[in-house]
Design a protein around this motif. Structure first.
Motif, short mmCIF file in Angstrom:
data_model
loop_
_atom_site.label_atom_id
_atom_site.label_comp_id
_atom_site.label_asym_id
_atom_site.label_seq_id
_atom_site.Cartn_x
_atom_site.Cartn_y
_atom_site.Cartn_z
N THR A 65 -1.29 8.61 2.95
CA THR A 65 -1.64 8.42 1.75
C THR A 65 -3.04 8.16 2.10
O THR A 65 -4.02 8.49 0.84
N VAL A 66 -3.72 7.39 1.96
CA VAL A 66 -5.11 7.14 2.27
C VAL A 66 -6.02 7.83 2.35
O VAL A 66 -6.98 8.49 1.63
N TRP A 121 9.48 1.64 -3.74
CA TRP A 121 8.50 1.83 -3.61
C TRP A 121 7.64 2.47 -5.10
O TRP A 121 6.25 3.20 -4.88
N ARG A 151 9.15 -1.10 4.12
CA ARG A 151 9.18 -1.06 5.57
C ARG A 151 10.16 -2.25 6.25
O ARG A 151 11.19 -1.72 6.66
N HIS A 180 2.60 13.52 10.09
CA HIS A 180 3.96 12.81 9.19
C HIS A 180 4.95 13.02 9.02
O HIS A 180 5.62 12.55 9.52
N TRP A 228 5.94 4.79 9.56
CA TRP A 228 5.36 4.01 8.73
C TRP A 228 3.66 4.52 8.57
O TRP A 228 3.21 4.24 7.77
N VAL A 229 3.66 4.26 9.70
CA VAL A 229 1.82 3.76 9.71
C VAL A 229 1.45 5.47 9.28
O VAL A 229 0.49 5.15 9.20
N PHE A 246 2.65 7.38 7.35
CA PHE A 246 2.95 7.52 6.09
C PHE A 246 1.41 6.22 5.40
O PHE A 246 1.13 7.40 4.60
N VAL A 247 1.12 5.11 5.99
CA VAL A 247 -0.01 4.88 5.59
C VAL A 247 -1.51 5.84 5.24
O VAL A 247 -2.15 5.72 4.41
N ASN A 295 4.07 -1.18 -2.20
CA ASN A 295 5.00 -0.38 -1.45
C ASN A 295 4.67 0.33 -0.02
O ASN A 295 5.06 1.25 0.18
N LEU A 296 3.66 -0.67 0.36
CA LEU A 296 2.60 -0.39 1.50
C LEU A 296 3.18 -0.90 2.56
O LEU A 296 2.91 -1.02 3.63
N TRP A 297 4.51 -1.83 2.29
CA TRP A 297 4.43 -2.44 3.77
C TRP A 297 6.44 -3.47 2.66
O TRP A 297 7.03 -3.19 3.43
#
Length: 265
Positions: A189-190, A145, A156, A225, A182-183, A185-186, A151-153
């Motif tokens: 974040t963006v 993390w 997971r 999320h 996970w999707v 979460f990403v 930490n984007l994959w």
């Protein structure tokens, strides 16, 4: 009857576990020393519920903040139309947003700490269930993390291995809930980072009103999320708790080569 936990000692007459497993449920199972230290099975239930509760609190705080941000955006719009008295009401709501932000930061930090403890415990438990079904060592359950961009994959990958190893022999192995978590979460974040940058650059009243709306929309997505994260945490916790109460054969590292034929005398 063998103990359903260690599969080595005889179970007690009134139980499905041996005396050691019933008394010390955290003691290592045999044959799980694959990471330099034995994997120890511990209950994830309390940590799972604590993580889910904190995620729910974060989502609820995001929802309150989104409502307040939309209200401020509306008041700023009234100021653009010439109703300058709306500025006083906007100032009061902004002060409430500051206190809401402090509470959010506290709950969010607590949720991160508890989640990492739960996530690592789940990874170690999964190694007990399947010592050879992991592509990353257990330390990556926390370390992944904190690696920028990776930490984007990487987390997971740890989650997928944990999820699959925690399934019962005839259980559900699909990962759609994990992938959805996970999707979101990403994307969260963006989107949150983009809304924060837009808010910091806003100077004119129309830009400020637009920035407040974008921040509110990002917070509403954070609520989505948070709901999915709660469902994922509870689902994985239930899988591991159910798996821990079922017998399973020890996992094999791979095919064993045939033994050489005996020498002729």
């Amino acid at each position: 009857m063998l103990c359903v936990r260690c599969q080595a000692a005889d179970a007690q007459p009134s139980s499905v576990q041996c005396a050691v497993c019933a008394t010390y449920p955290g003691h290592p199972r045999p044959g799980t020393d694959t990471n330099g230290a034995p994997a120890v099975l511990r209950s994830p239930v309390a940590l799972g519920w604590a993580t889910a509760g904190l995620f729910a609190a974060v989502g609820l705080t995001d929802l309150v903040s989104a409502v307040l941000d939309l209200r401020v955006a509306g008041l700023v719009g009234q100021m653009i139309d010439g109703e300058w008295t709306a500025g006083e009401r906007a100032g009061g709501i902004e002060q409430l947003l500051v206190w809401t932000g402090h509470f959010w930061s506290l709950v969010y930090f607590a949720s991160i700490v508890v989640f990492l403890v739960w996530f690592r415990r789940g990874r170690v438990n999964a190694e007990v269930f399947d010592p050879y079904g992991h592509t990353m060592r257990r330390g990556w359950a926390v370390g992944s993390w904190f690696v920028p961009f990776a930490n984007l994959w990487l987390p997971r990958r740890v989650a997928v291995d944990t999820w699959r190893a925690s399934a019962s022999p005839a259980g559900w192995r699909g990962t759609w809930l994990l992938n959805l978590w996970w999707v979101t979460f990403v994307v969260d974040t963006v989107v949150s980072n983009g809304a924060s940058r837009l808010f910091r650059r806003a100077e004119e009243l129309d830009e400020i009103a637009r920035a407040y709306r974008y921040v509110a929309y990002s917070e509403l997505f954070s609520v989505v999320h948070a709901v999915i994260a709660v469902l994922f945490v509870l689902a994985l916790t239930r899988r591991q708790d159910a798996r821990a109460h079922q017998p399973w054969p020890p996992a094999a590292p791979g095919p064993v080569p045939d033994a050489p034929p005996p020498e002729k005398v």
